[in-house]
Design a protein around this motif. Sequence first.
Motif, mmCIF file in Angstrom:
data_model
loop_
_atom_site.group_PDB
_atom_site.id
_atom_site.type_symbol
_atom_site.label_atom_id
_atom_site.label_comp_id
_atom_site.label_asym_id
_atom_site.label_seq_id
_atom_site.Cartn_x
_atom_site.Cartn_y
_atom_site.Cartn_z
ATOM 1 N N HIS A 1 -8.809 -5.432 -22.243
ATOM 2 C CA HIS A 1 -9.211 -5.302 -20.836
ATOM 3 C C HIS A 1 -8.625 -6.453 -20.016
ATOM 4 O O HIS A 1 -8.035 -6.233 -18.944
ATOM 5 N N LEU A 2 -8.805 -7.669 -20.514
ATOM 6 C CA LEU A 2 -8.333 -8.834 -19.763
ATOM 7 C C LEU A 2 -6.817 -8.866 -19.678
ATOM 8 O O LEU A 2 -6.259 -9.253 -18.642
ATOM 9 N N PHE A 3 -6.146 -8.442 -20.756
ATOM 10 C CA PHE A 3 -4.678 -8.397 -20.708
ATOM 11 C C PHE A 3 -4.217 -7.427 -19.626
ATOM 12 O O PHE A 3 -3.303 -7.729 -18.843
ATOM 13 N N TYR A 4 -4.856 -6.255 -19.583
ATOM 14 C CA TYR A 4 -4.432 -5.265 -18.589
ATOM 15 C C TYR A 4 -4.684 -5.774 -17.182
ATOM 16 O O TYR A 4 -3.806 -5.680 -16.307
ATOM 17 N N ASP A 5 -5.860 -6.314 -16.935
ATOM 18 C CA ASP A 5 -6.161 -6.854 -15.608
ATOM 19 C C ASP A 5 -5.124 -7.887 -15.195
ATOM 20 O O ASP A 5 -4.605 -7.867 -14.068
ATOM 21 N N ARG A 6 -4.839 -8.787 -16.092
ATOM 22 C CA ARG A 6 -3.960 -9.917 -15.789
ATOM 23 C C ARG A 6 -2.544 -9.462 -15.476
ATOM 24 O O ARG A 6 -1.888 -9.991 -14.565
ATOM 25 N N ASN A 7 -2.054 -8.473 -16.203
ATOM 26 C CA ASN A 7 -0.654 -8.079 -16.069
ATOM 27 C C ASN A 7 -0.435 -6.935 -15.077
ATOM 28 O O ASN A 7 0.672 -6.779 -14.559
ATOM 29 N N ALA A 8 -1.466 -6.160 -14.806
ATOM 30 C CA ALA A 8 -1.330 -5.103 -13.802
ATOM 31 C C ALA A 8 -1.549 -5.625 -12.394
ATOM 32 O O ALA A 8 -0.982 -5.084 -11.435
ATOM 33 N N HIS A 9 -2.355 -6.666 -12.262
ATOM 34 C CA HIS A 9 -2.734 -7.162 -10.935
ATOM 35 C C HIS A 9 -1.535 -7.423 -10.016
ATOM 36 O O HIS A 9 -1.512 -6.922 -8.882
ATOM 37 N N PRO A 10 -0.523 -8.186 -10.455
ATOM 38 C CA PRO A 10 0.606 -8.425 -9.541
ATOM 39 C C PRO A 10 1.374 -7.161 -9.188
ATOM 40 O O PRO A 10 1.989 -7.083 -8.117
ATOM 41 N N GLN A 11 1.316 -6.163 -10.068
ATOM 42 C CA GLN A 11 2.019 -4.917 -9.771
ATOM 43 C C GLN A 11 1.270 -4.095 -8.716
ATOM 44 O O GLN A 11 1.896 -3.443 -7.876
ATOM 45 N N TYR A 12 -0.048 -4.129 -8.756
ATOM 46 C CA TYR A 12 -0.818 -3.483 -7.691
ATOM 47 C C TYR A 12 -0.487 -4.133 -6.345
ATOM 48 O O TYR A 12 -0.274 -3.454 -5.338
ATOM 49 N N ILE A 13 -0.464 -5.448 -6.329
ATOM 50 C CA ILE A 13 -0.184 -6.164 -5.084
ATOM 51 C C ILE A 13 1.210 -5.829 -4.573
ATOM 52 O O ILE A 13 1.426 -5.638 -3.372
ATOM 53 N N ALA A 14 2.175 -5.738 -5.497
ATOM 54 C CA ALA A 14 3.556 -5.441 -5.098
ATOM 55 C C ALA A 14 3.680 -4.076 -4.440
ATOM 56 O O ALA A 14 4.576 -3.861 -3.609
ATOM 57 N N LEU A 15 2.809 -3.143 -4.792
ATOM 58 C CA LEU A 15 2.834 -1.814 -4.179
ATOM 59 C C LEU A 15 2.272 -1.821 -2.767
ATOM 60 O O LEU A 15 2.544 -0.923 -1.980
ATOM 61 N N SER A 16 1.472 -2.831 -2.469
ATOM 62 C CA SER A 16 0.736 -2.850 -1.210
ATOM 63 C C SER A 16 1.656 -3.138 -0.032
ATOM 64 O O SER A 16 2.532 -3.997 -0.115
ATOM 65 N N PRO A 17 1.453 -2.451 1.085
ATOM 66 C CA PRO A 17 2.211 -2.787 2.291
ATOM 67 C C PRO A 17 1.780 -4.121 2.881
ATOM 68 O O PRO A 17 2.406 -4.617 3.811
ATOM 69 N N TYR A 18 0.716 -4.691 2.323
ATOM 70 C CA TYR A 18 0.190 -5.966 2.816
ATOM 71 C C TYR A 18 0.407 -7.071 1.792
ATOM 72 O O TYR A 18 -0.387 -7.983 1.662
ATOM 73 N N SER A 19 1.499 -6.996 1.039
ATOM 74 C CA SER A 19 1.665 -7.856 -0.131
ATOM 75 C C SER A 19 1.750 -9.344 0.216
ATOM 76 O O SER A 19 1.562 -10.181 -0.662
ATOM 77 N N ILE A 20 2.028 -9.686 1.464
ATOM 78 C CA ILE A 20 2.109 -11.107 1.801
ATOM 79 C C ILE A 20 0.715 -11.708 1.981
ATOM 80 O O ILE A 20 0.566 -12.920 2.057
ATOM 81 N N GLU A 21 -0.290 -10.879 2.057
ATOM 82 C CA GLU A 21 -1.651 -11.382 2.199
ATOM 83 C C GLU A 21 -2.272 -11.629 0.834
ATOM 84 O O GLU A 21 -1.929 -10.992 -0.145
ATOM 85 N N GLU A 22 -3.193 -12.550 0.792
ATOM 86 C CA GLU A 22 -3.943 -12.784 -0.434
ATOM 87 C C GLU A 22 -5.043 -11.735 -0.552
ATOM 88 O O GLU A 22 -5.774 -11.488 0.396
ATOM 89 N N ALA A 23 -5.141 -11.137 -1.725
ATOM 90 C CA ALA A 23 -6.191 -10.146 -1.930
ATOM 91 C C ALA A 23 -7.536 -10.843 -2.047
ATOM 92 O O ALA A 23 -7.718 -11.726 -2.883
ATOM 93 N N GLN A 24 -8.467 -10.475 -1.208
ATOM 94 C CA GLN A 24 -9.819 -11.008 -1.242
ATOM 95 C C GLN A 24 -10.792 -9.846 -1.189
ATOM 96 O O GLN A 24 -10.501 -8.808 -0.588
ATOM 97 N N GLN A 25 -11.949 -10.033 -1.792
ATOM 98 C CA GLN A 25 -12.939 -8.972 -1.892
ATOM 99 C C GLN A 25 -13.179 -8.301 -0.541
ATOM 100 O O GLN A 25 -13.586 -8.934 0.422
ATOM 101 N N GLY A 26 -12.862 -7.006 -0.478
ATOM 102 C CA GLY A 26 -13.168 -6.225 0.707
ATOM 103 C C GLY A 26 -12.066 -6.143 1.749
ATOM 104 O O GLY A 26 -12.115 -5.268 2.612
#
Length: 210
Positions: free
Chosen positions: A70-95
Amino acid sequence: MAMELTHVRFAQDLKEVLNVQDDAAYYAGAVYPDSRYLTKIDRSLTHGGNSPRDPFTPGLSDFEKGWATHLFYDRNAHPQYIALSPYSIEEAQQGNRVWQFMSAAKIVEDLQSYSVMNGNVEMMLNLSFPVYPNNEDSQIMRTYSAIQKTLYGHPPKIKDYRLFWTNLNGQSDVIDAVMKCTRDLLDNDDARQRIQTIYSSVLNEILNNQ
């Protein structure tokens, strides 16, 4: 967090190479870390600190092996989710809107996982926790199991994910925004295909590094 069926799918694809003996404990470990949303314990207790981070570490129990996947997947998928985002220059924060986009992408990914697994999700429908690593309340953990069983007891739809998130976090405008973003992603062929590549990328990364 990735959604839990994606975590279980990842654990399933690693089960043989990890020499798992107790499937039920292993899959419970793969789902365990996000129980913190209900138990309200600090994230560091389930995702950091002394948590098992490498499922290939010698001496881990099958539950701990699942936890580590679980932790491996979270750690390694997280930057890829962010890279898909049109808001990738922003820091992801809850909400915030980056978090909303990432959460929606994870729902789309989870729907893809259900499809790939052909609805064979018995490990979710039989989910129970053999241990409580941080002395969690057993009734709360049974509630967490029940929430998973409700979501995956039939082919999930958007309304089922809305209920799942409401059960974990309570109703909010943020959940509404996540569901709207999910619908938008499902209607976007390119976005769906890009999300689909995340899983194989993380799986290849862990297998190629062993």
